[in-house]
Motif scaffolding. Structure first.
Motif, PDB file in Angstrom:
ATOM      1  N   ASN A 147     -10.163 -10.566   4.241  1.00 27.65           N
ATOM      2  CA  ASN A 147     -10.503  -9.382   5.019  1.00 27.65           C
ATOM      3  C   ASN A 147      -9.213  -8.698   5.458  1.00 27.65           C
ATOM      4  OD1 ASN A 147     -13.214  -9.870   4.821  1.00 27.65           O
ATOM      5  ND2 ASN A 147     -13.338 -11.000   6.725  1.00 27.65           N
ATOM      6  N   TYR A 148      -9.156  -7.392   5.263  1.00 26.59           N
ATOM      7  CA  TYR A 148      -7.948  -6.642   5.598  1.00 26.59           C
ATOM      8  C   TYR A 148      -8.306  -5.465   6.489  1.00 26.59           C
ATOM      9  CZ  TYR A 148      -5.974  -9.294   1.712  1.00 26.59           C
ATOM     10  OH  TYR A 148      -5.557 -10.307   0.880  1.00 26.59           O
ATOM     11  N   TYR A 152      -9.641 -16.758   8.488  1.00 25.31           N
ATOM     12  CA  TYR A 152     -10.330 -15.927   7.506  1.00 25.31           C
ATOM     13  C   TYR A 152     -11.799 -16.316   7.394  1.00 25.31           C
ATOM     14  CZ  TYR A 152     -12.154 -14.492   3.003  1.00 25.31           C
ATOM     15  OH  TYR A 152     -12.950 -13.984   2.024  1.00 25.31           O
ATOM     16  N   TRP A 202      -3.570   0.768  -3.635  1.00 25.73           N
ATOM     17  CA  TRP A 202      -3.271  -0.607  -3.213  1.00 25.73           C
ATOM     18  C   TRP A 202      -4.026  -1.583  -4.092  1.00 25.73           C
ATOM     19  CZ3 TRP A 202      -6.518  -4.094  -0.088  1.00 25.73           C
ATOM     20  CH2 TRP A 202      -5.835  -5.243   0.322  1.00 25.73           C
ATOM     21  N   THR A 203      -3.346  -2.636  -4.526  1.00 22.78           N
ATOM     22  CA  THR A 203      -3.992  -3.715  -5.256  1.00 22.78           C
ATOM     23  C   THR A 203      -3.815  -5.006  -4.464  1.00 22.78           C
ATOM     24  OG1 THR A 203      -3.513  -2.660  -7.382  1.00 22.78           O
ATOM     25  CG2 THR A 203      -4.076  -5.008  -7.417  1.00 22.78           C
ATOM     26  N   ALA A 204      -4.933  -5.585  -4.048  1.00 23.83           N
ATOM     27  CA  ALA A 204      -4.865  -6.822  -3.265  1.00 23.83           C
ATOM     28  C   ALA A 204      -4.395  -7.970  -4.139  1.00 23.83           C
ATOM     29  CB  ALA A 204      -6.232  -7.136  -2.669  1.00 23.83           C
ATOM     30  N   LYS A 205      -3.553  -8.819  -3.574  1.00 20.69           N
ATOM     31  CA  LYS A 205      -3.056  -9.973  -4.325  1.00 20.69           C
ATOM     32  C   LYS A 205      -3.940 -11.202  -4.133  1.00 20.69           C
ATOM     33  CE  LYS A 205       1.757  -8.712  -4.691  1.00 20.69           C
ATOM     34  NZ  LYS A 205       2.273  -7.684  -3.913  1.00 20.69           N
ATOM     35  N   GLU A 206      -4.762 -11.214  -3.085  1.00 23.57           N
ATOM     36  CA  GLU A 206      -5.661 -12.347  -2.865  1.00 23.57           C
ATOM     37  C   GLU A 206      -6.865 -11.891  -2.050  1.00 23.57           C
ATOM     38  OE1 GLU A 206      -3.959 -14.737   0.903  1.00 23.57           O
ATOM     39  OE2 GLU A 206      -2.596 -14.734  -0.820  1.00 23.57           O
ATOM     40  N   LYS A 207      -7.954 -12.684  -2.147  1.00 19.97           N
ATOM     41  CA  LYS A 207      -9.181 -12.348  -1.430  1.00 19.97           C
ATOM     42  C   LYS A 207      -8.963 -12.457   0.064  1.00 19.97           C
ATOM     43  CE  LYS A 207     -12.478 -15.380  -1.091  1.00 19.97           C
ATOM     44  NZ  LYS A 207     -13.597 -16.304  -1.378  1.00 19.97           N
ATOM     45  N   MET A 217       0.840  -1.193   0.000  1.00 18.56           N
ATOM     46  CA  MET A 217       0.000   0.000   0.000  1.00 18.56           C
ATOM     47  C   MET A 217       0.876   1.244   0.000  1.00 18.56           C
ATOM     48  SD  MET A 217      -3.103   1.020   2.594  1.00 18.56           S
ATOM     49  CE  MET A 217      -4.159  -0.245   1.917  1.00 18.56           C
ATOM     50  N   ASN A 254     -12.935  -5.739   2.529  1.00 18.68           N
ATOM     51  CA  ASN A 254     -13.293  -7.115   2.198  1.00 18.68           C
ATOM     52  C   ASN A 254     -13.062  -7.298   0.698  1.00 18.68           C
ATOM     53  OD1 ASN A 254     -14.334  -9.679   2.028  1.00 18.68           O
ATOM     54  ND2 ASN A 254     -16.372  -9.150   2.754  1.00 18.68           N
ATOM     55  N   VAL A 255     -12.037  -8.044   0.336  1.00 19.34           N
ATOM     56  CA  VAL A 255     -11.664  -8.227  -1.061  1.00 19.34           C
ATOM     57  C   VAL A 255     -12.296  -9.508  -1.590  1.00 19.34           C
ATOM     58  CG1 VAL A 255      -9.752  -8.517  -2.681  1.00 19.34           C
ATOM     59  CG2 VAL A 255      -9.501  -7.003  -0.707  1.00 19.34           C
TER      60      VAL A 255
END
Length: 206
Positions: free
Chosen positions: A20-21, A85, A13-18, A2, A44-45
């Protein structure tokens, strides 16, 4: 990964996987170190680029639309909390209607109002006895839920004063009201947990 642009404040920021962050940003002014601020995000991705859309109505046992509360979609992994998760999606209920987006998967659906009443879809108070709802990317599902009880939307105001035996006011103390368990229509008292609290002012009034 990020990045915050310190000139504009833009966050990238681009999430690399699903998953909750939880993100906590602490910003400090360059010209005045005493000026600072904090912002908290819960992200939540999804794996779906076109998540499932769930809509429906919530009514009480007498078919009255529910006017307060929220719907919650809880991922099946909540029970085992696999790898720490699970997805948890919320939607406010307004005039009996709700709408939310969820990722593909299997979910338990729950309803809870602001007074502590809760129920799991379809007609149980225990999540492990609930009916799993399966969603796929791009789904448009309508899921209605009828509650096992009649919900009252009446509000009451309780006022009072707390004093010592000699009449001296008790200031800045907690006054708590805890509802008694009501078994009518709720087996073993499940589904009701009502609690309210207030703080007295300097003269003991709440």
């Amino acid at each position: 990964g990020m990045i915050i642009n310190e000139q504009t404040g833009e966050v990238r920021w681009t999430a690399k996987e699903k998953g909750n962050y939880e993100v906590w940003i602490h910003a400090v002014s360059q010209s005045n170190p005493d000026a600072a601020g904090d912002q908290y995000f819960y992200l939540n991705v999804f794996s779906c680029s076109n998540p499932a859309i769930i809509t429906g109505t919530i009514t009480d046992s007498k078919d009255n639309p529910v006017n307060n509360g929220y719907v919650q979609f809880i991922h099946e992994d909540y029970m085992g909390n696999k790898e720490g998760y699970y997805e948890n999606n919320y939607s406010e209920v307004i005039d009996g209607k709700y709408s939310l987006e969820v990722d593909e998967g299997k979910y338990y659906m729950g309803f809870q109002d602001m007074y502590g009443f809760y129920q799991i879809y379809e007609a149980t108070y225990e999540i492990e006895k609930g009916k799993l709802i399966e969603t796929n990317c791009g789904d448009n599902l309508t899921i209605d839920m009828k509650l096992l009880v009649e919900l009252s939307n009446e509000l009451f105001i309780v006022k009072g004063r707390v004093t010592m035996e000699d009449g001296t006011p008790v200031a800045y103390t907690s006054v708590e009201f805890e509802g008694t368990w009501d078994d009518e229509g709720t087996p073993n008292g499940l589904g009701r947990g009502i609690y309210f609290s207030a703080i007295t002012d300097e003269e003991g009034y709440y």
